[in-house]
Design an enzyme around this catalytic site. Sequence first.
Site, short mmCIF file in Angstrom:
data_model
loop_
_atom_site.label_atom_id
_atom_site.label_comp_id
_atom_site.label_asym_id
_atom_site.label_seq_id
_atom_site.Cartn_x
_atom_site.Cartn_y
_atom_site.Cartn_z
N GLU A 138 110.51 0.39 45.49
CA GLU A 138 110.27 1.62 44.73
C GLU A 138 111.44 1.89 43.78
O GLU A 138 111.23 2.17 42.59
CB GLU A 138 110.06 2.81 45.69
CG GLU A 138 109.82 4.11 44.94
CD GLU A 138 109.57 5.30 45.86
OE1 GLU A 138 108.68 5.21 46.72
OE2 GLU A 138 110.28 6.31 45.72
N ASP A 191 112.87 -3.11 55.82
CA ASP A 191 114.12 -3.82 55.50
C ASP A 191 113.87 -5.04 54.62
O ASP A 191 114.81 -5.75 54.25
CB ASP A 191 114.89 -4.20 56.79
CG ASP A 191 114.11 -5.09 57.73
OD1 ASP A 191 112.91 -4.86 57.93
OD2 ASP A 191 114.71 -6.04 58.29
N TYR A 203 102.30 6.41 43.45
CA TYR A 203 101.02 6.80 42.85
C TYR A 203 101.25 8.06 42.01
O TYR A 203 101.68 9.09 42.51
CB TYR A 203 100.02 7.08 43.97
CG TYR A 203 98.65 7.51 43.50
CD1 TYR A 203 97.78 6.61 42.90
CD2 TYR A 203 98.22 8.82 43.69
CE1 TYR A 203 96.52 7.01 42.48
CE2 TYR A 203 96.96 9.23 43.27
CZ TYR A 203 96.12 8.32 42.67
OH TYR A 203 94.88 8.72 42.26
#
Length: 250
Positions: free
Chosen positions: A71, A65, A108
């Site tokens: 991302e 949170d 990645y």
Amino acid sequence: MSLQIQMLGTGSAFAKTLYNTSALVRSTNGNVLIDCGYSTPKSLHEINIQPDQIDGIIISHIHADHVGGLEEMAFRLLYEFNHKKTKLFLTKSIASILWENTLKGGMYNPSDGFTRIEDYFEIVLIDEHMPTEILPGFTVEMITTMHIPHKPNYSLFINDQTFYSADTQFNAELLTQEVVNKRNCHTILHDCQLSGHGAIHATLEQLLTLPDDIQERIYLMHYGDNMMNYIGKTGSMRFIQQHEVLILSK
Ligand SMILES: Nc1ccn([C@@H]2O[C@@H]3COP(=O)(O)O[C@H]3[C@H]2O)c(=O)n1
Ligand SMILES: [Zn+2]
Ligand SMILES: [Zn+2]
């Protein structure tokens, strides 16, 4: 220079009607996020702020949170905003775990050459307990506070006038001696667990033990969906609301 803080969300980790507790510090010199939880990008969208308008992001600790929106921010900056890299302000302790323990799983991508956190963000390391200029007129000191034992966690002093607790266990001595007596912070934004015993957050019951002159400075954040049931029961403290703006300096 005017400095404002706008709450992007004020919810606890499990709140369903409130965005994650995070804030947008706005000044004429730029916009900086304090934390970026999984629902923070939607909250930013609601106030018409695009990812490329964010000049930096400060991270308090790595619960989802508080970091779960990174991302999306990184991918949108990469794919929608011509690979603009925003700054990520981190202590060394957070930097060493954020990529390996949290972001790497989704981000990645060796076939496109994205293998390190630096491939997405401009990393700015900041020292603990050291006032650091984030933008002209906006200085932050990250102090270690206790949330989950053995995991790094930071609360923030903003311009030595405002205390932003992020997620912390109740610490009356810190609030009384350091935040109020020593620094005389006029504004305190504090996480607040409304019920239960509060193993990892400050509870409302604990915060209510503070003297009135300290309570008067406190805005409660990081609360549950049932906040309405507690209006009028918070002593001299008040709930700060989602998207509410506080003027920190004019
Ligand atoms: N020892 C723990 C650890 C976690 N939790 C819950 O998980 C949430 C993670 O995000 P948070 O905002 O720190 O709040 C934590 C607790 O609700 C909890 O209640 N007790
Ligand atoms: Zn939290
Ligand atoms: Zn947390």
